[in-house]
Design a protein around this motif. Structure first.
Motif, PDB file in Angstrom:
ATOM      1  N   GLU A  24     -14.335  20.125  38.489  1.00  0.00           N
ATOM      2  CA  GLU A  24     -14.973  21.034  38.607  1.00  0.00           C
ATOM      3  C   GLU A  24     -16.439  20.572  38.605  1.00  0.00           C
ATOM      4  N   VAL A  25     -17.130  21.700  38.668  1.00  0.00           N
ATOM      5  CA  VAL A  25     -18.948  21.453  38.943  1.00  0.00           C
ATOM      6  C   VAL A  25     -19.902  22.877  38.115  1.00  0.00           C
ATOM      7  N   LYS A  26     -20.137  22.143  37.633  1.00  0.00           N
ATOM      8  CA  LYS A  26     -21.136  23.221  36.555  1.00  0.00           C
ATOM      9  C   LYS A  26     -22.323  23.374  36.700  1.00  0.00           C
ATOM     10  N   VAL A  27     -22.631  24.426  37.075  1.00  0.00           N
ATOM     11  CA  VAL A  27     -24.195  24.671  37.820  1.00  0.00           C
ATOM     12  C   VAL A  27     -25.081  25.784  37.257  1.00  0.00           C
ATOM     13  N   PRO A  28     -26.051  25.913  37.126  1.00  0.00           N
ATOM     14  CA  PRO A  28     -27.169  26.960  37.000  1.00  0.00           C
ATOM     15  C   PRO A  28     -26.450  28.205  38.072  1.00  0.00           C
ATOM     16  N   GLU A  29     -26.509  29.090  37.803  1.00  0.00           N
ATOM     17  CA  GLU A  29     -26.249  31.125  39.441  1.00  0.00           C
ATOM     18  C   GLU A  29     -27.171  30.426  39.851  1.00  0.00           C
ATOM     19  N   ASN A  30     -28.462  30.007  39.780  1.00  0.00           N
ATOM     20  CA  ASN A  30     -29.410  29.812  42.180  1.00  0.00           C
ATOM     21  C   ASN A  30     -28.904  29.005  41.887  1.00  0.00           C
ATOM     22  N   TYR A  31     -27.800  27.882  41.826  1.00  0.00           N
ATOM     23  CA  TYR A  31     -27.366  27.227  43.143  1.00  0.00           C
ATOM     24  C   TYR A  31     -25.857  27.144  43.519  1.00  0.00           C
ATOM     25  N   MET A  32     -25.361  28.457  43.200  1.00  0.00           N
ATOM     26  CA  MET A  32     -24.311  28.815  43.541  1.00  0.00           C
ATOM     27  C   MET A  32     -23.801  28.151  44.770  1.00  0.00           C
ATOM     28  N   GLY A  33     -24.734  28.963  45.665  1.00  0.00           N
ATOM     29  CA  GLY A  33     -24.445  29.069  47.214  1.00  0.00           C
ATOM     30  C   GLY A  33     -25.229  28.089  47.827  1.00  0.00           C
ATOM     31  N   ASP A  34     -25.771  27.328  46.976  1.00  0.00           N
ATOM     32  CA  ASP A  34     -25.323  25.880  47.407  1.00  0.00           C
ATOM     33  C   ASP A  34     -24.662  25.312  47.539  1.00  0.00           C
ATOM     34  N   ILE A  35     -23.421  25.011  46.837  1.00  0.00           N
ATOM     35  CA  ILE A  35     -22.839  23.900  46.106  1.00  0.00           C
ATOM     36  C   ILE A  35     -21.456  24.292  47.032  1.00  0.00           C
ATOM     37  N   MET A  36     -21.625  26.093  46.841  1.00  0.00           N
ATOM     38  CA  MET A  36     -20.496  26.545  48.018  1.00  0.00           C
ATOM     39  C   MET A  36     -20.265  25.611  48.902  1.00  0.00           C
ATOM     40  N   GLY A  37     -21.700  26.187  50.143  1.00  0.00           N
ATOM     41  CA  GLY A  37     -21.223  25.901  51.083  1.00  0.00           C
ATOM     42  C   GLY A  37     -21.678  24.519  51.409  1.00  0.00           C
ATOM     43  N   ASP A  38     -22.098  23.689  50.564  1.00  0.00           N
ATOM     44  CA  ASP A  38     -21.559  21.869  50.406  1.00  0.00           C
ATOM     45  C   ASP A  38     -20.377  21.668  50.451  1.00  0.00           C
ATOM     46  N   MET A  39     -19.734  22.227  49.756  1.00  0.00           N
ATOM     47  CA  MET A  39     -18.024  22.204  48.991  1.00  0.00           C
ATOM     48  C   MET A  39     -17.612  22.617  50.504  1.00  0.00           C
ATOM     49  N   ASN A  40     -17.909  23.576  51.528  1.00  0.00           N
ATOM     50  CA  ASN A  40     -16.853  23.968  52.458  1.00  0.00           C
ATOM     51  C   ASN A  40     -17.229  22.409  53.495  1.00  0.00           C
ATOM     52  N   ARG A  87     -17.489  19.296  52.751  1.00  0.00           N
ATOM     53  CA  ARG A  87     -16.709  18.245  52.501  1.00  0.00           C
ATOM     54  C   ARG A  87     -15.149  18.501  52.545  1.00  0.00           C
ATOM     55  N   ARG A  88     -14.770  19.665  53.470  1.00  0.00           N
ATOM     56  CA  ARG A  88     -13.370  20.167  53.426  1.00  0.00           C
ATOM     57  C   ARG A  88     -13.126  20.672  52.246  1.00  0.00           C
ATOM     58  N   GLY A  89     -13.670  21.404  51.469  1.00  0.00           N
ATOM     59  CA  GLY A  89     -13.326  21.179  50.536  1.00  0.00           C
ATOM     60  C   GLY A  89     -13.189  23.453  49.874  1.00  0.00           C
ATOM     61  N   LYS A  90     -12.061  23.510  48.807  1.00  0.00           N
ATOM     62  CA  LYS A  90     -11.612  24.543  49.134  1.00  0.00           C
ATOM     63  C   LYS A  90     -11.704  25.486  47.550  1.00  0.00           C
ATOM     64  N   ILE A  91     -12.574  26.121  47.777  1.00  0.00           N
ATOM     65  CA  ILE A  91     -13.092  26.904  46.303  1.00  0.00           C
ATOM     66  C   ILE A  91     -12.053  28.096  45.611  1.00  0.00           C
ATOM     67  N   LEU A  92     -11.475  27.471  44.726  1.00  0.00           N
ATOM     68  CA  LEU A  92     -10.375  28.091  44.115  1.00  0.00           C
ATOM     69  C   LEU A  92     -10.534  28.918  43.018  1.00  0.00           C
ATOM     70  N   GLY A  93     -12.318  29.185  42.295  1.00  0.00           N
ATOM     71  CA  GLY A  93     -12.217  30.095  41.725  1.00  0.00           C
ATOM     72  C   GLY A  93     -13.956  29.725  40.777  1.00  0.00           C
ATOM     73  N   ALA A 149     -13.105  23.449  41.902  1.00  0.00           N
ATOM     74  CA  ALA A 149     -12.048  23.339  43.905  1.00  0.00           C
ATOM     75  C   ALA A 149     -11.715  21.771  43.881  1.00  0.00           C
ATOM     76  N   GLU A 150     -11.077  22.022  45.087  1.00  0.00           N
ATOM     77  CA  GLU A 150     -10.219  21.010  45.897  1.00  0.00           C
ATOM     78  C   GLU A 150     -11.174  20.522  46.960  1.00  0.00           C
ATOM     79  N   ALA A 151     -10.643  18.940  46.832  1.00  0.00           N
ATOM     80  CA  ALA A 151     -11.577  18.488  48.116  1.00  0.00           C
ATOM     81  C   ALA A 151     -10.910  17.266  48.376  1.00  0.00           C
ATOM     82  N   PRO A 152     -11.258  16.908  49.750  1.00  0.00           N
ATOM     83  CA  PRO A 152     -10.520  15.186  50.183  1.00  0.00           C
ATOM     84  C   PRO A 152     -11.567  14.373  48.675  1.00  0.00           C
TER      85      PRO A 152
END
Length: 684
Positions: A600-616, A618-624, A637-640
């Motif tokens: 679970e990552v908590k960030v200000p909204e303007n960082y959302m794109g960077d965080i989601m891109g970085d999670m991908n 890392r072979r991560g999956k965004i759950l919601g 998210a889930e990630a190895p």
């Protein structure tokens, strides 16, 4: 230090971004109140509050320190907390023991991440605040711009009680808005001067803002305000305190620790407007587990206190710092620890000022004291009157997010490491020390790399334990994807007693860890050897064929075999089962499994794109995604686990330390083929 009644005590946590000047402010206050003859500095390593080897070496605060001073018949307990985010647990301790927070802002840098972070937290717990804008003497500083930024980000509740005379390198004094007086400073000394004519309108406007805040604090003052009457000093005092406690006002003072400007004004405002511990409206950070067993902050109530900080020094000994919630404790009283139901004898009662110990005969409700050498009492424990027991809730510390694998340099270090880490955990409950049974590694986990490096330095410097950081092994698992049917035969009949065991076992995948069944007919394998076969299989699960990781998700069915009436025994059938296991797993399409973490990552909204891109990446999956209460976004998210080992450092970098996260184990999943090949290559 003389005795003070509860009503004359103020507890104030110093919080803010690292480098904003909290420790320097403490030094300035110590000098102004006559405790020290010269101000210490971080560069010289001689400050009162930063006294440990690690703090002196790094020139940052690492531990919370309590600094009591006396001003105008008021005892002010300054609780200087670190600004570096790795030591967030220390900040939580400091705020919990305080009735208000003093937020220090670097005038040159303005609102920094630490300011935002601790503003949000103090808002959440409804803790009154005072803001001290430090370093007003630095170049290119604009006071009005700072106030405007604070209003934009935190609202109009931020009310300046001082204006500045000059700015930047021309900063020479302050204007007291309530008294409408101006002061020029020569070091810590000041003299009254005329308010410049061109500033009078600004002063009047600021004064009216303060008057409105006071008027809104109660109906009587509001009537007086509309009648055009002036408020008395007592009414100002009561009105501002009320507004602070309701969260409608956050007084702001401008000044400079280095030049001494505004330090006396700050002390005046703390003494006048900050709530005393026994103010019925004040924040009580310590709440009883049993809601019906509440205590008033009153010296006449039964004694209760909470140990909120421990100093575990191998040379000085263990010091337990506590805040008295109710009643009082004297130097002759036994210590009853209600958390552990243990009684201890105290070895000295005193106040602490950094590392200095100031002896006292008693500590009363609302005040902060310390004991030496308590053996069983730890941070978070409640101590109280045994005849009137109470237990206060413990702090929920943030969970560790960074993990180091460490090993002792020698056998001698290995023997001492566990005991040393136990003592260090008393000082800092936010790190954990575990041994992973699968990888057999000692794992040190915490909130950041600086925290973990400090712990390793303390191990070496304070406890003479030398360690090395080694590569962290991921606890992969091995399993099978298909079925196999194999024979395992162990036959040894040359010389001496023979051995004979013969089994036919079917292996297949299962959702459970391991299942053993038997379908033997006609006594092909006698029943008394079944346990030996199962034992051989279970012992084989420890080491898989691909990389030697634990095997899981296997069902083994013994369905046939043969035995020798003389040479068969339990050991022979155990060995036969081991042979069958190796062949069977190898033929059943073995694969690697990796631990998957829920994040679970908590960030200000303007960082959302960077965080989601970085999670991908890392072979991560965004759950919601969902909004948090404070307007930020929570990404689930889930990630190895292998991709998340340095995530705390990377997230801090990506979000300028505004992001935070937590993760916990979710399940095991198959490792992709190309990564499996790399892991096998590294392990063989």
């Amino acid at each position: 230090m003389k005795d003070y009644e509860t009503k004359n005590i103020r507890n104030l946590a110093l919080v803010g971004h690292s480098g904003s000047g909290k420790t320097s402010l403490t030094e300035a206050i110590l000098y102004k109140t006559g405790v020290t003859k010269r101000m210490g500095s971080l560069q010289e390593g001689n400050t009162v509050s930063d006294f440990s080897k690690e703090e002196i070496k790094r020139q940052i605060s690492i531990s919370t320190s309590v600094i009591p001073v006396e001003y105008d018949n008021i005892k002010i307990n300054l609780i200087d907390a670190p600004g570096y985010f790795d030591f967030e647990g220390e900040v939580l301790q400091a705020l919990r023991a305080s009735e208000a927070g003093l937020m220090v802002i670097d005038a040159q840098n303005g609102i920094e991440v630490g300011t935002e972070k601790y503003w949000k937290y103090t808002e959440k717990i409804n803790l009154p605040r005072i803001i001290f804008v430090n370093k007003m003497e630095k170049e290119n500083v604009n006071f009005n711009e700072i106030v405007s930024d604070l209003h934009i980000q935190f609202g109009k509740k931020v009310i300046p009680l001082t204006l500045t005379l000059g700015e930047g390198e021309s900063f020479e004094g302050i204007i007291d808005i309530i008294d409408k007086k101006a002061y020029k400073y020569n070091g810590f000394d000041k003299q009254e001067v005329e308010i410049p004519e061109n500033r009078m309108a600004e002063v009047e406007a600021a004064y009216e803002e303060v008057v409105e805040v006071v008027a809104e604090s109660n109906d009587e003052l509001m009537e007086k305000f509309f009648s055009g009457e002036e408020f008395s000093e007592e009414e100002f005092r009561e009105g501002i305190t009320t507004a602070m406690l309701t969260g409608d006002a956050v007084p702001l003072i401008a000044g400079s620790c280095e030049s001494g400007i505004g330090i006396d004004a700050l002390l005046e405002i703390i003494a006048k407007y900050m709530p005393a511990p026994n103010d019925p409206r004040a924040n009580i950070g310590f709440r009883p587990e049993n809601k019906d067993n509440t205590r008033k902050i009153d010296v006449n109530e039964p004694f209760s206190a909470v140990v909120f900080k421990t100093i575990a020094d191998p040379f000085v000994g263990k010091i337990s710092i506590f805040k008295v919630i109710s009643g009082k404790i004297t130097k002759d009283d036994l210590i009853y620890n209600s958390t552990k139901d243990e009684t201890e004898k105290q070895s000295g009662l005193f106040y602490v000022r950094g590392k200095e110990q100031i002896k006292t005969d008693k500590v009363v409700a609302g005040d902060i004291g310390a004991f030496a050498k308590l053996v069983k009492t730890q941070t978070g424990d409640t101590i109280c009157d045994k005849d009137h027991p109470v237990i206060y809730k413990k702090i929920k510390y943030p969970k560790p997010v960074l993990f180091y694998a460490i090993e002792a340099e020698s056998k001698k270090d290995e023997d001492k490491i566990s005991q040393a880490l136990t003592k260090l955990k008393e000082e800092d409950p936010t790190f954990e020390d575990t041994r992973n049974p699968e990888t057999n590694q000692e794992i040190l986990s915490g909130l950041g790399n600086v925290q973990l490096e400090v712990i390793l330095d303390k191990l070496k410097d304070s406890y003479s334990v030398n360690t090395n950081i080694v590569d962290l092994k991921i606890p992969y698992r091995e399993t099978i994807k298909s079925k196999s049917d194999v024979q395992g035969k162990h036959k040894k009949q040359s010389g001496g007693a023979g051995q004979y065991g013969d089994v036919f076992i079917r292996f297949e995948p299962t959702d459970e860890d391991f299942i053993f069944e038997e379908e033997v007919f006609g006594g092909a394998v006698p029943k008394n050897y079944f346990p030996a076969v199962e034992k051989g299989l279970r012992e084989s699960l420890v080491k898989g064929p691909l990389c030697g990781y634990k095997v899981t998700g296997v069902k083994a069915t013994l369905y046939d075999g043969s035995y020798h009436p003389v040479d068969s025994n339990e050991q022979a059938f155990k060995t036969a089962a081991t042979i069958a296991f190796k062949k069977g797993i190898q033929e059943a399409q073995p694969i690697l499994l990796e631990p998957i973490m829920k994040v679970e990552v908590k960030v200000p909204e303007n960082y959302m794109g960077d965080i989601m891109g970085d999670m991908n990446k890392r072979r991560g999956k965004i759950l919601g995604m969902e909004p948090s209460e404070d307007g930020e976004q929570i990404i689930v998210a889930e990630a190895p686990q292998s991709e998340m080992m340095q995530y705390s450092i990377d997230l801090r970098s990506m979000t300028q330390a505004r992001g935070q996260f937590s993760m916990e184990f979710s399940r095991y999943e198959e490792v992709p083929r190309e990564i499996t090949e790399k892991i096998i290559e590294e392990n063989n």
